[in-house]
Write an enzyme that holds these catalytic residues in place. Structure first.
Site, PDB file in Angstrom:
ATOM      1  N   ASP A  50       0.090  11.734  19.904  1.00 54.07           N
ATOM      2  CA  ASP A  50      -0.969  12.707  20.184  1.00 54.07           C
ATOM      3  C   ASP A  50      -2.318  12.033  20.407  1.00 54.07           C
ATOM      4  O   ASP A  50      -3.128  12.491  21.231  1.00 54.07           O
ATOM      5  CB  ASP A  50      -1.089  13.712  19.033  1.00 54.07           C
ATOM      6  CG  ASP A  50      -0.008  14.789  19.081  1.00 54.07           C
ATOM      7  OD1 ASP A  50       0.848  14.719  19.986  1.00 54.07           O
ATOM      8  OD2 ASP A  50      -0.027  15.696  18.223  1.00 54.07           O
ATOM      9  N   LYS A  69      13.081  16.525  11.478  1.00 52.94           N
ATOM     10  CA  LYS A  69      12.908  16.908  10.077  1.00 52.94           C
ATOM     11  C   LYS A  69      11.407  17.069   9.836  1.00 52.94           C
ATOM     12  O   LYS A  69      10.719  16.142   9.478  1.00 52.94           O
ATOM     13  CB  LYS A  69      13.530  15.846   9.176  1.00 52.94           C
ATOM     14  CG  LYS A  69      13.770  16.296   7.750  1.00 52.94           C
ATOM     15  CD  LYS A  69      12.562  16.052   6.917  1.00 52.94           C
ATOM     16  CE  LYS A  69      12.809  16.431   5.477  1.00 52.94           C
ATOM     17  NZ  LYS A  69      11.601  16.205   4.655  1.00 52.94           N
ATOM     18  N   SER A 114      11.459  12.516   9.625  1.00 56.79           N
ATOM     19  CA  SER A 114      10.450  12.825   8.629  1.00 56.79           C
ATOM     20  C   SER A 114       9.197  11.966   8.770  1.00 56.79           C
ATOM     21  O   SER A 114       8.447  12.115   9.719  1.00 56.79           O
ATOM     22  CB  SER A 114      11.061  12.702   7.240  1.00 56.79           C
ATOM     23  OG  SER A 114      10.277  13.378   6.291  1.00 56.79           O
TER      24      SER A 114
END
Length: 487
Positions: A305, A319, A294
């Site tokens: 990224d 998740k 999460s």
């Protein structure tokens, strides 16, 4: 209390039953329930059935039980493990789990085939005050033997109501000791800072609680004041927490951008953006594993990224959804999945997980690999009655030593990582191989220098030292020291 965006991956303490008023059992609209039962079922019909059962069923069901059962049926019909109803008691337990709080004695435990032992004693805890030490093995709790029991069975007996006293008998070396420990509310540290030579900062984040972002900033500033040249952030076993904490954390590493893209029930993307951030003047490495979930994945995915971090370990949990906590008038709450999220570069996380930049199996091997990538060239590992230290810094990682037939066996992945070697399986020779530019050792299934214990491969330190000249070790039967110098 306003709704909060958060995570819900693995909650172990939501076990208490609770009450809910009838008005909340029958909402103004119940489309999910209606779809599961019949296209003609209405809220009035639900109320009618409720009244008939309460007044006529032979079991004389209570209104609270019927109400709670109805709510849980509605939630269950969604087949979403992250949408949950919390009674008032369960809500308090849930909030404690997010804030990393529990009632107990203040130890972290480990498990081996025949015993549960103390892996860590928290400073300022009742366990510390009572004299419990790392390496103590639990024998009895409240006069009942726990020898050979699983870790959950032992911890369940130790936990209890705040203010009560639990009597524990432990084995310490060859001695047994009986200790009385008062159970108290324990605030586990959500952010822990350490410093490894040569100038490597290490920060472990246990959960994304309401203040873990502030603590991360504070601990990072301390490490920068100590002149660190690189940073390792440990998110292993971190189930997540509040999205706002992840949002503030990403701003410590990236000036501006998108934390996540979201997709709601109408497939509308409402990106979570940020600005006024900063950058760090050194390389950053993240440790992740299959229980990093999460908010851990939110932060890791974003920083991957943006090219800010290299992730080391295993693929994360997967998740990739966001929940909001809606307080109820009863004092409980409904936690509802409202969005699925993607990383800034639109990578899917939900039920997929994030791949690490460097895949490494084994807890200690992951830490050693991260430290080596961050600048460590030499290592010294000490093991003394379950207490483990790496380059003089106390660590809590699964590690065991088997002393058998005059030989000392250690986990193959751990010693390979220390030696800067890779572990592979050779199908052609049916052997485990540990190899680097410095040397190579091979172990067949029947080799005298190899053991398989509960799925973990152990090799002798003699065989490793013979194959790798930079590995030295000594053992006095209690304390083991392994030194690995730069080749």
């Amino acid at each position: 209390m306003s709704p909060k965006k958060l995570r819900s991956t693995r909650f172990w303490k939501t076990t208490a039953a609770g009450l809910l008023s009838m008005t909340l059992l029958i909402p103004a609209a119940s489309p999910v329930w209606a779809a599961e039962a019949s296209s003609t079922v209405t809220a009035d019909q639900l109320k009618e059935v409720y009244d008939l059962l309460e007044k006529n069923h032979v079991s004389a069901p209570s209104s609270s039980k019927l109400a709670e059962t109805g709510i849980k049926a509605m939630v269950g019909s969604l087949q979403d493990p992250y949408t949950q109803y919390f009674s008032p008691e369960e809500l308090r337990s849930f909030e404690n789990s997010v804030e990393n709080q529990y009632v107990g004695i203040g130890v972290r435990v480990g498990e081996e085939p025949d015993a549960v032992y103390v892996a860590e004693v928290f400073d300022g805890s009742p366990a510390k005050e009572a004299g419990i030490q790392v390496g103590d093995k639990f024998i009895e709790v409240e006069g009942v033997s726990v020898a050979g029991k699983k870790v959950n069975d032992v911890t369940e007996k130790i936990l209890g109501e705040e203010g009560t006293v639990v009597t524990i008998r432990v084995l310490r070396g060859e001695e047994t000791k009986e200790l009385k420990v008062k159970r108290q509310k324990i605030q586990l540290p959500t952010v822990v800072r350490k410093l490894f030579d040569p100038g490597i900062g290490y920060i472990q984040i246990a959960s994304f609680s309401s203040d873990s972002d502030e603590k991360l900033a504070q601990e990072l500033n301390v490490l920068k004041g100590q002149g660190i040249k690189s940073l390792v952030v440990d998110l292993r076993d971190n189930p997540g927490g509040l999205l706002d904490s992840a949002l503030n954390m990403v701003k410590l590493f990236v000036k501006e951008g998108v934390l996540i893209h979201t997709s709601d029930r109408n497939n509308v993307d409402d990106p979570v953006s940020f600005k006024d951030g900063t950058t760090q003047p050194f390389p950053v490495y993240f440790l992740v594993n299959e229980y990093s979930a999460s908010a851990s994945e939110v932060l890791t995915g974003a920083l991957q990224d943006y090219g800010v971090v290299k992730a080391i370990g295993t693929k994360t949990y997967g998740k990739g959804s966001v929940q909001t906590l809606f307080p109820l008038k009863s004092g409980g709450a409904l936690k509802v999945t409202i969005e699925e999220y993607l990383t800034p570069k639109l990578r899917k996380v939900n039920k997929v997980g994030l791949e690490p930049d460097r895949k490494v199996e084994g807890d200690l091997a992951q830490l050693v690999t991260a430290l080596r990538m961050a600048g460590s060239e030499s290592f010294e590992l000490t093991y003394d009655r379950k207490a483990l230290a790496l380059n003089g810094v106390s660590i809590v990682e699964p590690f065991d030593v088997i002393r058998q037939d005059g030989k000392v066996f250690v986990p193959a992945r751990s010693i390979a990582a220390l030696a800067g070697a890779e572990v592979t399986w050779n199908d052609a020779t049916s052997s485990l191989e540990i190899a680097s530019e410095q040397g190579k050792a091979a172990y067949g299934a029947d080799a005298s220098d190899y053991l398989n214990q509960n799925g973990t491969g152990f090799v002798t330190l003699d065989s490793i030292a013979s194959a790798f000249a930079n590995v030295k070790w000594e053992d006095n039967g209690s304390k083991l020291t392994v030194s690995v110098n730069k080749p």
